[in-house]
Design a protein around this motif. Structure first.
Motif, PDB file in Angstrom:
ATOM      1  N   LEU A 764     -99.594 -38.830  45.814  1.00  0.00           N
ATOM      2  CA  LEU A 764     -99.940 -38.042  44.916  1.00  0.00           C
ATOM      3  C   LEU A 764     -99.361 -37.379  44.697  1.00  0.00           C
ATOM      4  O   LEU A 764     -99.666 -36.080  43.650  1.00  0.00           O
ATOM      5  CB  LEU A 764    -101.188 -38.579  44.524  1.00  0.00           C
ATOM      6  CG  LEU A 764    -101.420 -39.510  44.159  1.00  0.00           C
ATOM      7  CD1 LEU A 764    -103.333 -40.107  43.753  1.00  0.00           C
ATOM      8  CD2 LEU A 764    -101.567 -39.971  43.053  1.00  0.00           C
ATOM      9  N   GLU A 792    -115.027 -45.941  37.732  1.00  0.00           N
ATOM     10  CA  GLU A 792    -114.122 -46.810  38.888  1.00  0.00           C
ATOM     11  C   GLU A 792    -112.862 -46.416  39.409  1.00  0.00           C
ATOM     12  O   GLU A 792    -112.400 -45.976  40.433  1.00  0.00           O
ATOM     13  CB  GLU A 792    -114.265 -48.254  38.777  1.00  0.00           C
ATOM     14  CG  GLU A 792    -115.322 -49.221  39.485  1.00  0.00           C
ATOM     15  CD  GLU A 792    -115.488 -50.293  38.591  1.00  0.00           C
ATOM     16  OE1 GLU A 792    -113.806 -51.013  38.789  1.00  0.00           O
ATOM     17  OE2 GLU A 792    -116.594 -51.189  38.358  1.00  0.00           O
ATOM     18  N   SER A 793    -112.280 -45.815  37.766  1.00  0.00           N
ATOM     19  CA  SER A 793    -110.973 -45.184  37.819  1.00  0.00           C
ATOM     20  C   SER A 793    -110.711 -44.363  36.584  1.00  0.00           C
ATOM     21  O   SER A 793    -111.603 -44.984  36.197  1.00  0.00           O
ATOM     22  CB  SER A 793    -109.959 -46.491  38.520  1.00  0.00           C
ATOM     23  OG  SER A 793    -109.111 -47.277  36.792  1.00  0.00           O
ATOM     24  N   LEU A 794    -109.514 -43.879  36.307  1.00  0.00           N
ATOM     25  CA  LEU A 794    -109.369 -43.605  35.283  1.00  0.00           C
ATOM     26  C   LEU A 794    -108.501 -44.209  34.506  1.00  0.00           C
ATOM     27  O   LEU A 794    -109.562 -44.328  33.589  1.00  0.00           O
ATOM     28  CB  LEU A 794    -107.976 -42.329  35.708  1.00  0.00           C
ATOM     29  CG  LEU A 794    -108.695 -41.105  36.339  1.00  0.00           C
ATOM     30  CD1 LEU A 794    -106.827 -40.710  37.021  1.00  0.00           C
ATOM     31  CD2 LEU A 794    -109.050 -39.841  35.464  1.00  0.00           C
ATOM     32  N   SER A 795    -108.345 -45.508  34.799  1.00  0.00           N
ATOM     33  CA  SER A 795    -108.048 -46.686  33.760  1.00  0.00           C
ATOM     34  C   SER A 795    -109.443 -46.492  33.100  1.00  0.00           C
ATOM     35  O   SER A 795    -109.325 -47.269  31.908  1.00  0.00           O
ATOM     36  CB  SER A 795    -106.936 -47.387  34.403  1.00  0.00           C
ATOM     37  OG  SER A 795    -107.843 -48.322  35.206  1.00  0.00           O
TER      38      SER A 795
ATOM     39  N   THR B 202    -100.751 -44.720  40.203  1.00  0.00           N
ATOM     40  CA  THR B 202    -101.183 -45.030  41.314  1.00  0.00           C
ATOM     41  C   THR B 202    -102.662 -43.975  41.222  1.00  0.00           C
ATOM     42  O   THR B 202    -104.018 -44.355  41.180  1.00  0.00           O
ATOM     43  CB  THR B 202    -100.882 -44.158  42.689  1.00  0.00           C
ATOM     44  OG1 THR B 202     -99.337 -44.673  42.178  1.00  0.00           O
ATOM     45  CG2 THR B 202    -101.913 -44.701  44.001  1.00  0.00           C
ATOM     46  N   LEU B 203    -102.107 -43.129  40.565  1.00  0.00           N
ATOM     47  CA  LEU B 203    -103.215 -41.805  39.754  1.00  0.00           C
ATOM     48  C   LEU B 203    -105.130 -42.837  39.340  1.00  0.00           C
ATOM     49  O   LEU B 203    -106.219 -42.751  39.061  1.00  0.00           O
ATOM     50  CB  LEU B 203    -102.958 -40.600  38.905  1.00  0.00           C
ATOM     51  CG  LEU B 203    -103.754 -39.673  38.798  1.00  0.00           C
ATOM     52  CD1 LEU B 203    -104.668 -38.460  39.500  1.00  0.00           C
ATOM     53  CD2 LEU B 203    -103.051 -38.781  37.330  1.00  0.00           C
ATOM     54  N   PHE B 204    -104.280 -43.287  38.065  1.00  0.00           N
ATOM     55  CA  PHE B 204    -104.713 -44.246  37.093  1.00  0.00           C
ATOM     56  C   PHE B 204    -105.737 -45.051  37.473  1.00  0.00           C
ATOM     57  O   PHE B 204    -106.349 -45.479  37.618  1.00  0.00           O
ATOM     58  CB  PHE B 204    -104.101 -44.343  35.605  1.00  0.00           C
ATOM     59  CG  PHE B 204    -103.616 -43.395  34.986  1.00  0.00           C
ATOM     60  CD1 PHE B 204    -104.469 -42.193  35.099  1.00  0.00           C
ATOM     61  CD2 PHE B 204    -102.550 -43.085  34.231  1.00  0.00           C
ATOM     62  CE1 PHE B 204    -103.746 -41.103  34.019  1.00  0.00           C
ATOM     63  CE2 PHE B 204    -101.316 -41.832  33.640  1.00  0.00           C
ATOM     64  CZ  PHE B 204    -102.162 -41.304  33.829  1.00  0.00           C
ATOM     65  N   ASN B 205    -104.718 -45.858  38.732  1.00  0.00           N
ATOM     66  CA  ASN B 205    -106.043 -46.994  39.106  1.00  0.00           C
ATOM     67  C   ASN B 205    -106.663 -46.661  40.614  1.00  0.00           C
ATOM     68  O   ASN B 205    -107.145 -47.220  40.625  1.00  0.00           O
ATOM     69  CB  ASN B 205    -105.127 -48.447  39.413  1.00  0.00           C
ATOM     70  CG  ASN B 205    -104.702 -48.142  37.778  1.00  0.00           C
ATOM     71  OD1 ASN B 205    -105.166 -48.330  36.916  1.00  0.00           O
ATOM     72  ND2 ASN B 205    -103.532 -48.304  37.517  1.00  0.00           N
ATOM     73  N   LYS B 206    -106.376 -45.610  41.028  1.00  0.00           N
ATOM     74  CA  LYS B 206    -107.042 -44.838  42.119  1.00  0.00           C
ATOM     75  C   LYS B 206    -108.787 -45.584  41.511  1.00  0.00           C
ATOM     76  O   LYS B 206    -109.213 -45.073  41.761  1.00  0.00           O
ATOM     77  CB  LYS B 206    -106.782 -43.739  42.403  1.00  0.00           C
ATOM     78  CG  LYS B 206    -107.161 -43.035  44.115  1.00  0.00           C
ATOM     79  CD  LYS B 206    -106.366 -41.630  44.382  1.00  0.00           C
ATOM     80  CE  LYS B 206    -107.049 -41.483  45.591  1.00  0.00           C
ATOM     81  NZ  LYS B 206    -107.235 -42.211  46.804  1.00  0.00           N
ATOM     82  N   ARG B 207    -108.695 -46.395  43.112  1.00  0.00           N
ATOM     83  CA  ARG B 207    -110.211 -46.816  42.558  1.00  0.00           C
ATOM     84  C   ARG B 207    -111.264 -45.052  43.576  1.00  0.00           C
ATOM     85  O   ARG B 207    -111.053 -44.786  44.438  1.00  0.00           O
ATOM     86  CB  ARG B 207    -111.133 -47.739  43.921  1.00  0.00           C
ATOM     87  CG  ARG B 207    -110.361 -49.330  43.853  1.00  0.00           C
ATOM     88  CD  ARG B 207    -111.233 -49.830  43.743  1.00  0.00           C
ATOM     89  NE  ARG B 207    -113.462 -50.283  43.951  1.00  0.00           N
ATOM     90  CZ  ARG B 207    -113.139 -50.744  42.674  1.00  0.00           C
ATOM     91  NH1 ARG B 207    -112.104 -50.953  41.499  1.00  0.00           N
ATOM     92  NH2 ARG B 207    -114.551 -50.476  42.534  1.00  0.00           N
ATOM     93  N   ILE B 208    -112.232 -44.980  43.316  1.00  0.00           N
ATOM     94  CA  ILE B 208    -113.265 -43.877  43.396  1.00  0.00           C
ATOM     95  C   ILE B 208    -113.681 -44.168  44.654  1.00  0.00           C
ATOM     96  O   ILE B 208    -114.894 -44.978  43.871  1.00  0.00           O
ATOM     97  CB  ILE B 208    -113.512 -43.355  42.165  1.00  0.00           C
ATOM     98  CG1 ILE B 208    -112.799 -42.532  41.029  1.00  0.00           C
ATOM     99  CG2 ILE B 208    -114.485 -42.182  42.298  1.00  0.00           C
ATOM    100  CD1 ILE B 208    -113.388 -42.382  39.462  1.00  0.00           C
ATOM    101  N   THR B 209    -113.957 -44.055  45.208  1.00  0.00           N
ATOM    102  CA  THR B 209    -115.081 -43.760  46.454  1.00  0.00           C
ATOM    103  C   THR B 209    -115.897 -42.430  46.882  1.00  0.00           C
ATOM    104  O   THR B 209    -115.608 -41.691  46.281  1.00  0.00           O
ATOM    105  CB  THR B 209    -113.921 -43.820  47.781  1.00  0.00           C
ATOM    106  OG1 THR B 209    -113.503 -42.743  47.512  1.00  0.00           O
ATOM    107  CG2 THR B 209    -112.943 -45.055  47.715  1.00  0.00           C
ATOM    108  N   ARG B 210    -117.299 -43.276  46.987  1.00  0.00           N
ATOM    109  CA  ARG B 210    -117.560 -41.868  46.794  1.00  0.00           C
ATOM    110  C   ARG B 210    -119.034 -42.229  47.854  1.00  0.00           C
ATOM    111  O   ARG B 210    -118.962 -43.232  48.975  1.00  0.00           O
ATOM    112  CB  ARG B 210    -119.249 -42.320  46.295  1.00  0.00           C
ATOM    113  CG  ARG B 210    -118.555 -42.441  44.588  1.00  0.00           C
ATOM    114  CD  ARG B 210    -119.669 -42.420  43.471  1.00  0.00           C
ATOM    115  NE  ARG B 210    -119.090 -43.224  42.239  1.00  0.00           N
ATOM    116  CZ  ARG B 210    -118.683 -44.758  42.522  1.00  0.00           C
ATOM    117  NH1 ARG B 210    -119.217 -46.184  42.833  1.00  0.00           N
ATOM    118  NH2 ARG B 210    -117.921 -44.881  40.874  1.00  0.00           N
ATOM    119  N   LYS B 211    -118.890 -40.883  48.967  1.00  0.00           N
ATOM    120  CA  LYS B 211    -119.721 -40.474  50.155  1.00  0.00           C
ATOM    121  C   LYS B 211    -120.782 -41.120  50.229  1.00  0.00           C
ATOM    122  O   LYS B 211    -121.515 -40.916  48.957  1.00  0.00           O
ATOM    123  CB  LYS B 211    -119.023 -39.101  50.505  1.00  0.00           C
ATOM    124  CG  LYS B 211    -118.015 -39.236  51.050  1.00  0.00           C
ATOM    125  CD  LYS B 211    -118.129 -37.560  51.976  1.00  0.00           C
ATOM    126  CE  LYS B 211    -116.471 -37.966  52.069  1.00  0.00           C
ATOM    127  NZ  LYS B 211    -116.533 -36.108  53.028  1.00  0.00           N
TER     128      LYS B 211
END
Lengths: 846, 212
Positions: A764, A792-795, B202-211
């Motif tokens: 990125l 979960e994601s931006l989308s 990739t940016l828009f669909n990156k899964r957000i991981t939480r610590k």
């Protein structure tokens, strides 16, 4: 050449600083030095070169079939690749910022470097990264050499002992001076002398009048300036004379001198300095440009004054002084002829009496004579001109279209000045009956080429022209613009490419004279004729003579200094006890807490983590000098990490103002306060600058002190440290760090990216989800975490309902965010472009 | 009762000055703020939980212990923001400045320098005036124009330029649709190569991981 060989031999004696006279070919010396080292057995680093120069050196060495062609190391190389390059050896051109980081990270094998060469050594001071690199290098490598090269002698004598300071930075034991009057140089250059024909051209009566009044005006303005800024007289007086106005670097030098007190200089004085620059520009324009360009420049300045209101009236005050009247009337007469009562309406083009510059006809004569003289081959006639505008005009003039070109210019001028005056415009169009657009004009007599053409097509055109040229007896004329030849090697390169037999120096220039001498010495078989044109009794003549004198004086001064110079035994820093390398900061200041700390020796290694972007400033070098080790990393939060809880954001005063206005500082403080218990804002002034924010304000509308107050009110935890200069900043950081535990790199790196979103995915390229999110309307530093927790994601965020978003971040922000995401761009007009929504629609359908 | 409450409110809107500062030459420069001498612990009380201590460098060089006594007073504890306003009325203050900086670090004060009485007075007045001011003035100004704002968001992705962002908006119409677009849809936009499309996707669909 002989002296070049001698220079190379000299370097074998040990580390040295080599200063050549301008135009004697510092690039050739560099080249012959580099040639020695293009071998894998050693590693030689070259600092301070510009990309064009690197390209030139590499190309030239390639032509010489050296064993190992040098490489330029730029930011594009990854650390791993760089490491491999260092191990391979040979010559590397490297940017200082990269090298300093590599040395500190121990990615560069310092002990394996066989030497460092510093080009443009005049730019080195104790406060530069290059000096820092050399210190680091000497600290760990006692055997390698350091050589500095420069062709700018006058910048070594500006301050007392300046050359000594530079030598100290370079760890140079020897100083080699190569002025033009050096016996060896003289011997070589006098062996074959070019045939120089000095041509003194008289100024026209009007030009003389204009020059007189301009010099008078400069004198008056300087007097006023001195009255306004009394402190100016405490500076080097010699810099502020009319004579110094004629030198090239005048505008910068005056700014530099005032830089320390710039913030306290009043509006009036500032506009006076601006006026000086304008007057100087006019003076040059007078000698270089045609009468129409000069007149329109003057008119433009006049119209600026007319359009300003009384409140801004301090600009261009010189226009109201007495000599200005003479100036304006003489300038007008050059365009309209002597007729005093010409009003604009009655002038037609044919009535204009446009004065020709005296040099033009002389140049035409020279060229026609020179092309008549017999030459063995059809070598071009090189005409060296100062600026592009003159070159452009001369091109027309030599093709016999001088007057047409002037009329064109006149028409442009009238057009821009009375854009609204349709009537006059039409009159001009009507009177310009025989106007032919430039591209349709028949090409006449000499094929004239500008520098751009001969550079871009170089080889190809050469071949095409040569066969056709013998048919016409006149050799082609090449116009060379000196402004395009910024680096010492470019002029020589051009001479080698074109191989002229006749060169016309349209404007006198010291460096070119020397270049031509060298060119003649290298090619004794060419009978070079140099026509040296100069306006008699003009500023141009004075400027040339004073540049000649200044260089000579500089060298004489250097020779004298060299004879008196005391160079300590350990100057090269090869002895472990070298005082210059010592990192013990026990300066003249009695330390208050020494008794608390105990001896320094008992302490373990002290360490500060520094953000890589900070290496543009000198502070890391100064901190290092105080015996603290520096660790360069890319930090998300803060610039310097002193201890696990102490974080410093450094701001120069100008940066502070800028980042307070832009809001960047607010974000930085938010981040610092979140991750560190002792966030510090370090405000650093430059040498001599005041820390007073009240007076630093450039535009009066910005209340910087007020903004700082607001900042402290919102960040009561934020400590502010005020430093008068970088040296004090380094000392303060040293003291603040005392007895504090060492910071951990991993933790510092982790600060600001604990959600693993910033740099998690290298692909990125830095732009993370967090970055993007924070740019959306309604998303703030205080609420973005709640969003991250929910999506979960931006989308996923994009598909949330308005209701859901409001439930996460509240009514107001939520609505703003949802509306932004769901607004149809096609129904929002693009600001400034005035496009209607309809046209956007059709665009989409097409 | 009513009278008392107005008294309280006027009191809090005033700048409170410690009696010992009454003769301070900066006082005449306080013109725009109502003030009164009051029995407060710091030199100036500029807000309920913020205060200013005043120190002249010249005085400090003669009585270096004074400021430490003032800082150590018990009444200082209740303030959240304690500003040490230093008047530079000497030359060559480097050492004093250094020492004071270390002092403020130890005692949690905020150091502010001024080079004249009027400037010092202005600081005090500003502190009082900005007592309840929100930080909007020093925060990043959000772009209000929709296209520019959207452009800012999209160009934060590496190698995506403003032309691309305009194309994207024109093609998809809404930000929401840009963010939900598939890689093929993104690629259909003129000027968007595989690199840019992949980066955006990739940016828009990156899964957000939480610590944890």
């Amino acid at each position: 050449m002989d002296y070049e060989r001698q220079i190379v031999l000299d370097t074998l004696e040990g580390s040295s600083l080599i200063i050549l006279a301008r135009g004697l070919g510092v690039h050739r010396c560099m080249l012959s030095l580099l040639k020695l080292h293009c071998e894998p057995s050693g590693l030689v680093l070259v600092l301070n070169t510009y990309p064009t120069e690197e390209y030139y050196f590499i190309e030239m060495l390639q032509r010489d079939y050296v064993t190992m062609v040098p490489r330029s190391v730029t930011g594009e190389f990854l650390a791993k690749d760089r490491q491999a390059l260092y191990l391979k050896g040979g010559v590397l051109f490297i940017s200082s910022q990269i090298l300093v980081m590599d040395i500190l990270r121990k990615c560069c094998p310092t002990d394996k470097i066989s030497g460092i060469m510093v080009y443009h050594a005049d730019k080195i001071t104790e406060q530069t990264i290059e000096a820092f690199i050399l210190r680091l290098y000497r600290e760990r490598n006692k055997t390698g050499f350091i050589h500095g090269l420069s062709d700018c002698s006058d910048s070594f004598v500006g301050e007392l002992y300046q050359v000594d300071h530079v030598m100290k930075c370079l760890f140079a034991r020897h100083l080699h001076l190569w002025p033009r009057f050096h016996a060896t140089v003289k011997d070589i250059l006098d062996r074959v002398k070019p045939d120089v024909r000095e041509i003194h051209v008289r100024l026209s009566v009007h030009m003389e009048q204009i020059q007189f009044s301009l010099v008078d005006l400069i004198k008056l303005t300087l007097e006023q300036l001195e009255k306004k800024v009394p402190s100016i007289s405490s500076f080097d007086k010699t810099q502020l004379t009319v004579e110094s106005c004629l030198l090239l670097n005048f505008a910068q030098s005056i700014r530099l001198q005032l830089d320390s007190v710039w913030t306290q200089v009043g509006q009036k004085a500032k506009s006076l300095i601006e006026d000086l620059t304008t007057l100087r520009r006019l003076l040059f324009s007078l000698l270089q440009h045609d009468c129409v360009t000069f007149w329109s420049l003057l008119k433009q300045i006049k119209s600026e004054v007319d359009s300003t209101t009384i409140h801004q009236s301090c600009r261009h005050e010189w226009l109201f002084m007495e000599p200005a009247d003479t100036l304006i009337s003489a300038a007008r007469d050059r365009v309209y002829g002597g007729e005093p009562h010409f009003s604009k309406d009655t002038v037609t083009l044919s009535e204009l009496e446009l004065e020709n510059n005296p040099k033009w006809s002389v140049l035409a004569d020279i060229i026609s004579v020179a092309s008549g003289e017999q030459h063995p081959e059809s070598a071009p006639i090189l005409v060296v001109v100062d600026d592009t505008q003159t070159a452009n005009y001369l091109e027309y003039y030599l093709e016999g279209e001088g007057r047409e070109r002037l009329l064109d210019l006149y028409h442009d001028m009238v057009n821009t000045i009375n854009q609204t005056d349709e009537h006059i415009n039409r009159r001009f169009y009507n009177s310009r009956k025989h106007y032919v657009p430039p591209e349709k004009r028949p090409k006449l007599s000499h094929p004239v080429k500008t520098l751009e053409q001969c550079f871009s097509k170089s080889a190809a055109t050469e071949d095409n022209d040569s066969p056709s040229s013998p048919g016409i007896s006149t050799p082609c004329v090449k116009l060379v613009t000196q402004h395009n030849l910024l680096y010492p090697h470019q002029a020589a390169q051009l001479l080698e490419q074109t191989r002229p037999h006749t060169v016309v120096l349209y404007h006198p220039d010291l460096s070119w004279v020397r270049q031509l001498e060298c060119y003649q010495a290298i090619h004794p078989d060419i009978q070079l004729t140099v026509h040296f044109m100069m306006y008699k009794d003009s500023i141009e003549e004075q400027r040339f003579l004073s540049s000649l004198r200044r260089e000579k004086e500089a060298f004489e001064c250097l020779v004298k200094q060299k004879s008196l110079m005391v160079i300590p035994e350990d100057r090269e820093g090869k002895d472990p006890s070298c005082t210059y390398l010592s990192r013990d900061p026990s300066g003249p200041i009695p330390e208050m807490f020494t008794h608390l700390c105990g001896g320094r020796k008992d302490e373990t290694e002290r360490r500060i983590i520094v953000d890589v972007r900070e290496f543009k400033s000198i502070l890391p070098a100064l901190i290092h000098k105080r015996g603290i080790n520096i660790e360069p990393v890319t930090l998300e939060v803060g610039d310097y990490i002193l201890s696990p809880d102490m974080c410093v954001e450094r701001k120069a005063v100008a940066d502070l103002i800028q980042s307070l206005n832009s809001g960047r500082l607010y974000n930085q403080c938010t981040a610092m306060c979140r991750y560190y218990s002792k966030p510090i804002l370090l405000i650093e002034a430059k040498e001599g600058e005041y820390l007073c924010l009240d007076k630093n304000i450039q535009g009066t509308s910005q209340d910087i002190a007020g903004k700082l107050v607001l900042l402290t009110l919102h960040f009561p935890k934020l400590r502010i440290a005020w430093c008068e200069n970088p040296l004090m900043a380094a000392e303060l950081i040293d003291k603040l760090k005392k007895q504090k535990p060492e910071p951990s790199t991993e933790t510092a790196l982790g600060m600001g990216c604990d959600l693993d979103l910033f740099t998690g995915d290298k692909y990125l390229g830095g732009a993370g989800v967090e970055d993007f999110l924070l740019k959306l309307p309604g998303v703030k530093f205080r609420n973005y975490r709640s969003i991250l927790r929910e999506i979960e994601s931006l989308s996923h965020l994009a598909s949330l309902s308005q209701h859901k978003i409001i439930s996460i971040i509240g009514e107001e922000d939520g609505t703003a965010l949802w509306t932004f995401l769901h607004k149809d761009a096609r129904f929002v007009s693009v600001e400034g472009k005035g496009q209607s929504t309809l046209s956007l629609h059709t665009d989409v359908r097409n | 009762m009513a009278k008392l409450s107005t008294e309280v409110s006027t009191r809090s809107s005033r700048l409170l000055i410690h009696p010992c500062q009454r003769k301070n030459p900066l006082i005449p420069h306080i013109r725009d703020t109502p003030w009164e001498v009051s029995d407060v612990c710091p030199d100036f009380e500029v807000g309920e939980r913020s205060c200013v201590l005043f120190l002249s460098v010249r005085y400090h060089s003669l009585h270096p212990e004074y400021i430490h006594e003032r800082i150590g007073q018990e009444g200082m504890q209740k303030y959240n923001l304690k500003v040490l306003l230093v008047l530079i009325d000497m030359t060559n203050v480097k050492d004093i400045l250094m020492e004071l900086t270390q002092t403020v670090m130890r005692s949690d004060l905020t150091l502010v320098l001024s080079y004249g009485n009027s400037e010092a007075a202005k600081y005090i007045e500003t502190y009082k005036r900005y007592e309840h001011k929100p930080p909007g003035l020093i925060m990043e100004k959000a772009e209000t124009d929709f296209h520019k704002r959207a452009g800012e968001c999209l160009t934060s992705v590496k190698s995506v330029n403003s032309t691309d962002s305009q194309t994207l908006l024109r093609h998809f119409g809404k930000m929401e649709r840009v963010m939900k677009a598939s890689k093929t849809e993104l690629l259909a936009c003129p000027g968007l190569g595989p690199t840019k499309a992949t980066r955006l996707h990739t940016l828009f669909n990156k899964r957000i991981t939480r610590k944890a």
